[in-house]
Design a protein around this motif. Structure first.
Motif, short mmCIF file in Angstrom:
data_model
loop_
_atom_site.label_atom_id
_atom_site.label_comp_id
_atom_site.label_asym_id
_atom_site.label_seq_id
_atom_site.Cartn_x
_atom_site.Cartn_y
_atom_site.Cartn_z
N ALA A 179 0.72 -1.26 -0.03
CA ALA A 179 0.13 0.04 -0.03
C ALA A 179 0.89 1.24 -0.12
CB ALA A 179 -0.74 -0.08 1.05
N GLY A 180 0.41 2.21 -0.54
CA GLY A 180 0.97 3.62 -0.42
C GLY A 180 1.63 3.82 -1.78
N TYR A 205 1.85 7.19 -6.94
CA TYR A 205 0.79 6.71 -6.22
C TYR A 205 0.24 5.27 -6.77
CZ TYR A 205 1.02 11.07 -3.97
OH TYR A 205 1.33 12.13 -3.18
N TYR A 225 3.85 10.27 5.15
CA TYR A 225 2.53 10.20 4.11
C TYR A 225 1.78 8.85 4.76
CZ TYR A 225 -0.61 9.02 0.14
OH TYR A 225 -1.63 8.84 -0.68
N ILE A 233 -2.19 8.85 6.05
CA ILE A 233 -3.30 7.90 5.59
C ILE A 233 -3.99 6.76 6.81
CG2 ILE A 233 -2.92 8.41 3.22
CD1 ILE A 233 -1.63 5.59 2.86
N TRP A 240 -1.02 1.12 9.03
CA TRP A 240 0.24 1.49 8.60
C TRP A 240 0.99 2.57 9.24
CZ3 TRP A 240 -3.94 3.05 4.45
CH2 TRP A 240 -4.44 1.92 3.57
N THR A 260 -7.95 -1.11 0.18
CA THR A 260 -8.47 0.20 0.06
C THR A 260 -7.96 0.87 -1.08
OG1 THR A 260 -6.35 1.01 0.94
CG2 THR A 260 -7.82 0.00 2.58
N TYR A 319 -5.75 2.70 -1.39
CA TYR A 319 -4.36 3.21 -1.39
C TYR A 319 -3.57 1.75 -1.48
CZ TYR A 319 -5.69 7.52 0.95
OH TYR A 319 -6.04 8.62 1.31
N HIS A 320 -4.29 0.64 -1.60
CA HIS A 320 -3.54 -0.73 -1.99
C HIS A 320 -3.12 -0.76 -3.50
CE1 HIS A 320 -4.71 -2.12 2.15
NE2 HIS A 320 -3.64 -2.47 1.93
#
Length: 227
Positions: free
Chosen positions: A22-23, A72, A145, A149, A158, A179, A181-182
């Motif tokens: 993620a991220g 991203y 970051y 999140i 996270w 999510t 963000y994954h």
């Protein structure tokens, strides 16, 4: 640590978060003066979190130029993690207030950045000052970051795992799903081989029949998606 490869204006660049689930993947670029000295400077992976955050403002105060950039998950999924890592490096380099005459890159893969000559250095973050400095900036700004999140999705922890594939992180993904963000192109949970049990339970038989799928077709379908 070695100061740099050439006697030119030279930028060191490195990335963080390449193996995360993620991220973003985050890269930094740093140009240091020839008389730059900073005790404890090292590969970010060999430093504690406290040491990294203590070194960051010192690097930024003493550097001739520095920058960082994120790429991203949506773009990572589109162009793959290697290209995303290199793109993040390019973005960081493009944001430097001074254009370098040479680029020292951590790792063994890079795409040309305009006409600027470069050299890839395996484990360069443990050898060269400017690459080590870039590794610290990339790591800490990415961690910032992920902590931000974390507030949106605290169950994924996270703030602690920073998006890396820990057992707890994978368990939460398996339970709650991914999510936004994954990285959907990554294997978020371990593959499991599901062996069909024959004869099928009546509820499954009805489901198969209602979908217009006979037993042989179902068996082929199941073998593909369970293996």
């Amino acid at each position: 640590m070695i100061k740099q490869i050439t006697s030119k204006i030279e930028a060191g660049t490195d990335e963080a978060g390449r193996g995360c689930l993620a991220g973003p993947v985050t890269a930094a670029a740093v140009i240091l003066s020839k008389d730059f000295e900073l005790p404890l400077l090292n590969d970010s992976k060999k430093l504690s979190e406290k040491q990294r955050y203590a070194l960051r403002p010192q690097i930024e105060a003493k550097a001739i130029a520095f920058s960082y950039a994120h790429v991203y998950p949506d773009e990572i999924d589109q162009i793959n993690i290697l290209n995303a890592s290199i793109k993040a490096m390019h973005l960081a380099l493009s944001q430097l207030k001074i254009n370098p005459d040479f680029i020292a890159v951590d790792g063994n893969r890079f795409h040309p950045f305009g006409n600027t000559p470069f050299e890839c250095v395996i484990k360069g973050d443990g050898k060269y000052q400017h690459i080590a400095a870039a590794s610290i900036l990339a790591k800490t700004y990415r961690d910032d970051y992920m902590k931000k999140i974390h507030a949106e999705f605290p169950d994924y922890l996270w703030e602690q795992n920073k998006g890396y594939p820990t057992k707890v992180h994978r368990k939460v993904i398996a339970k709650k799903g991914p999510t936004p963000y994954h990285r959907k192109s990554f294997q978020l949970i371990p593959r499991q081989i599901v062996l069909p049990i024959w004869p099928l339970p009546k509820t499954v038989e009805k489901s198969v029949e209602s979908d217009g799928m006979d037993r042989s077709t179902f068996a082929k379908f199941d073998s593909v998606y369970s293996g």
